[in-house]
Write a protein that holds these residues in place. Structure first.
Motif, PDB file in Angstrom:
ATOM      1  N   ALA A  26     -38.312 -28.079  -2.824  1.00  0.00           N
ATOM      2  CA  ALA A  26     -37.237 -28.102  -1.831  1.00  0.00           C
ATOM      3  C   ALA A  26     -37.558 -28.994  -0.631  1.00  0.00           C
ATOM      4  N   GLN A  27     -38.784 -29.506  -0.569  1.00  0.00           N
ATOM      5  CA  GLN A  27     -39.184 -30.293   0.595  1.00  0.00           C
ATOM      6  C   GLN A  27     -38.258 -31.472   0.859  1.00  0.00           C
ATOM      7  N   GLY A  28     -37.963 -32.236  -0.205  1.00  0.00           N
ATOM      8  CA  GLY A  28     -37.148 -33.430  -0.031  1.00  0.00           C
ATOM      9  C   GLY A  28     -35.762 -33.113   0.475  1.00  0.00           C
ATOM     10  N   GLU A  29     -35.149 -32.094  -0.076  1.00  0.00           N
ATOM     11  CA  GLU A  29     -33.791 -31.741   0.329  1.00  0.00           C
ATOM     12  C   GLU A  29     -33.750 -31.170   1.738  1.00  0.00           C
ATOM     13  N   LEU A  30     -34.764 -30.376   2.093  1.00  0.00           N
ATOM     14  CA  LEU A  30     -34.794 -29.767   3.423  1.00  0.00           C
ATOM     15  C   LEU A  30     -35.369 -30.695   4.481  1.00  0.00           C
ATOM     16  N   ASN A  31     -36.152 -31.685   4.032  1.00  0.00           N
ATOM     17  CA  ASN A  31     -36.830 -32.601   4.957  1.00  0.00           C
ATOM     18  C   ASN A  31     -37.725 -31.836   5.929  1.00  0.00           C
ATOM     19  N   LEU A  32     -38.455 -30.880   5.364  1.00  0.00           N
ATOM     20  CA  LEU A  32     -39.369 -30.061   6.152  1.00  0.00           C
ATOM     21  C   LEU A  32     -40.731 -30.024   5.467  1.00  0.00           C
ATOM     22  N   SER A  33     -41.782 -29.789   6.250  1.00  0.00           N
ATOM     23  CA  SER A  33     -43.119 -29.658   5.675  1.00  0.00           C
ATOM     24  C   SER A  33     -43.250 -28.305   4.988  1.00  0.00           C
ATOM     25  N   LEU A  34     -44.245 -28.203   4.098  1.00  0.00           N
ATOM     26  CA  LEU A  34     -44.476 -26.942   3.401  1.00  0.00           C
ATOM     27  C   LEU A  34     -44.774 -25.814   4.375  1.00  0.00           C
ATOM     28  N   SER A  35     -45.558 -26.115   5.393  1.00  0.00           N
ATOM     29  CA  SER A  35     -45.915 -25.066   6.354  1.00  0.00           C
ATOM     30  C   SER A  35     -44.685 -24.590   7.126  1.00  0.00           C
ATOM     31  N   THR A  36     -43.789 -25.523   7.470  1.00  0.00           N
ATOM     32  CA  THR A  36     -42.573 -25.141   8.186  1.00  0.00           C
ATOM     33  C   THR A  36     -41.662 -24.304   7.302  1.00  0.00           C
ATOM     34  N   ILE A  37     -41.540 -24.696   6.035  1.00  0.00           N
ATOM     35  CA  ILE A  37     -40.725 -23.926   5.090  1.00  0.00           C
ATOM     36  C   ILE A  37     -41.288 -22.515   4.944  1.00  0.00           C
ATOM     37  N   SER A  38     -42.602 -22.413   4.801  1.00  0.00           N
ATOM     38  CA  SER A  38     -43.249 -21.105   4.661  1.00  0.00           C
ATOM     39  C   SER A  38     -43.005 -20.243   5.885  1.00  0.00           C
ATOM     40  N   ASN A  39     -43.095 -20.844   7.075  1.00  0.00           N
ATOM     41  CA  ASN A  39     -42.853 -20.100   8.313  1.00  0.00           C
ATOM     42  C   ASN A  39     -41.408 -19.585   8.382  1.00  0.00           C
ATOM     43  N   HIS A  40     -40.460 -20.420   7.929  1.00  0.00           N
ATOM     44  CA  HIS A  40     -39.057 -20.009   7.954  1.00  0.00           C
ATOM     45  C   HIS A  40     -38.833 -18.809   7.029  1.00  0.00           C
ATOM     46  N   ILE A  41     -39.419 -18.855   5.830  1.00  0.00           N
ATOM     47  CA  ILE A  41     -39.233 -17.746   4.886  1.00  0.00           C
ATOM     48  C   ILE A  41     -39.921 -16.486   5.406  1.00  0.00           C
ATOM     49  N   SER A  42     -41.078 -16.639   6.019  1.00  0.00           N
ATOM     50  CA  SER A  42     -41.753 -15.481   6.618  1.00  0.00           C
ATOM     51  C   SER A  42     -40.892 -14.862   7.712  1.00  0.00           C
ATOM     52  N   ALA A  43     -40.248 -15.726   8.507  1.00  0.00           N
ATOM     53  CA  ALA A  43     -39.371 -15.232   9.574  1.00  0.00           C
ATOM     54  C   ALA A  43     -38.174 -14.491   8.990  1.00  0.00           C
ATOM     55  N   LEU A  44     -37.623 -15.016   7.894  1.00  0.00           N
ATOM     56  CA  LEU A  44     -36.485 -14.355   7.255  1.00  0.00           C
ATOM     57  C   LEU A  44     -36.902 -13.007   6.679  1.00  0.00           C
ATOM     58  N   GLU A  45     -38.058 -12.967   6.040  1.00  0.00           N
ATOM     59  CA  GLU A  45     -38.557 -11.711   5.479  1.00  0.00           C
ATOM     60  C   GLU A  45     -38.778 -10.674   6.582  1.00  0.00           C
ATOM     61  N   SER A  46     -39.268 -11.147   7.709  1.00  0.00           N
ATOM     62  CA  SER A  46     -39.482 -10.245   8.839  1.00  0.00           C
ATOM     63  C   SER A  46     -38.157  -9.712   9.374  1.00  0.00           C
ATOM     64  N   ARG A  47     -37.152 -10.598   9.438  1.00  0.00           N
ATOM     65  CA  ARG A  47     -35.838 -10.185   9.924  1.00  0.00           C
ATOM     66  C   ARG A  47     -35.193  -9.157   8.991  1.00  0.00           C
ATOM     67  N   LEU A  48     -35.372  -9.375   7.691  1.00  0.00           N
ATOM     68  CA  LEU A  48     -34.735  -8.490   6.710  1.00  0.00           C
ATOM     69  C   LEU A  48     -35.573  -7.260   6.398  1.00  0.00           C
TER      70      LEU A  48
END
Length: 312
Positions: A26-48
């Motif tokens: 998903a990196q290319g489509e999101l234009n984000l680094s792996l670490s940033t993507i991981s942080n976003h998913i961790s934040a979503l998991e924390s929210r949910l």
């Protein structure tokens, strides 16, 4: 929990990752680094308060809760897209005539959601008139180029420079014979390509026999321009040819047709929407394309012609 704009953004990132098949993909489509993507998913998991996926050296895998969240997010974004389309229709008060070109005999295909698309077009842009024509795919492309049609939906025999294409769905094509044909009673295990070459084959006029490439024949015995004509010749028991499985199913059920070697001769024909982007910067075409992508659940961005595709 009450959703806010950050939650919606994180959910969109999550859906993109799932549909891409993992963080790296998903990196290319999101234009984000792996670490940033991981942080976003961790934040979503924390929210949910849920673990959505397993990631690491063993690969990417959704949890049961992750699959449920993905399905709910898709429904949410579908609702948001419908709201967005409706509001744009109200804001711009779309009017005029939208000319759409289709190919024949797709009504029985459960993968085609065009009936729903036309219903929404009528409901959400009530001042727009629809003009719908049915023609062979090569003629549809010609008419989009000349401006006679705003948009064409088909499985195209070629791609044309200057047009944009949006992938919608796929249609299964199988190779059929009629009940009176000598192959009808033969077991598939005894039928090979060389056996097929000895019989009359049907080609499609807009394909120049490319649909029969697997059989390596110079010229088909018969040529047709539409599926009904091809079905008639196959039902005669004198010719063999391809038909969409949804179109042929009624005749198969009646014992009038049978597919030959589905393992060898079947293929998937991609259906696309084709339009001239230079004529579609505002107004009816973007609105209709948005309806298509929303209803078919595909990416909204079109792409330019790049390669020849197999199809009708």
């Amino acid at each position: 929990m009450a959703l806010d704009s950050l939650d919606v953004r994180l959910l969109r990132i999550f859906v993109t990752i799932v549909e891409a098949g993992g963080f790296a993909a998903a990196q290319g489509e999101l234009n984000l680094s792996l670490s940033t993507i991981s942080n976003h998913i961790s934040a979503l998991e924390s929210r949910l308060g849920l673990i959505l996926c397993q990631r690491g050296r063993s690969g990417f895998r959704l949890t049961e809760e992750g699959r449920a969240v993905y399905e709910e997010a898709k429904r949410l974004f579908g609702t948001i897209d419908q709201f967005d389309i409706r509001m744009k229709g109200l804001q711009h008060r779309l009017n005029g005539t939208l000319s759409v070109g289709l190919i024949d005999n797709t009504l029985s295909d459960p993968a085609s959601r065009l009936t729903r698309v036309f219903a929404r077009m009528t409901d959400e842009a009530p001042e727009v008139a629809l003009s719908i024509v049915t023609r062979p795919p090569h003629e549809l492309l010609r008419d989009v180029i000349t401006g006679e049609l705003h948009i064409a939906i088909a499985s195209f025999p070629r791609t044309t420079l200057g047009l944009e294409y949006v992938d919608l769905y796929e249609e299964t094509q199988r190779f059929y014979c009629g009940a009176e044909h000598p192959l009808f009673s033969r077991d598939d295990s005894t039928i090979e390509i060389d056996d097929i070459r000895s019989y009359n084959l049907i080609g499609r006029s807009y394909w120049n026999a490319r649909d029969l490439k697997i059989f390596s024949i110079a010229n088909p015995r018969a040529t047709v321009s539409d599926m009904e004509a091809e079905a008639r010749l196959i039902l005669s028991g004198r010719c063999l040819g391809y038909l969409p499985d949804h179109f042929a199913s009624r005749y198969v059920s009646a014992g009038l047709l049978r597919p030959i070697r589905p393992d060898l001769f079947s293929y998937r024909a991609p259906f696309q929407a084709a339009f001239d982007k230079s004529r579609a910067k505002s107004g009816l075409v973007p609105f209709f394309v948005k309806l298509l992508t929303s209803e078919f659940g595909v990416a909204p961005s079109g792409r330019s012609a790049s390669r020849l595709r197999a199809g009708r």
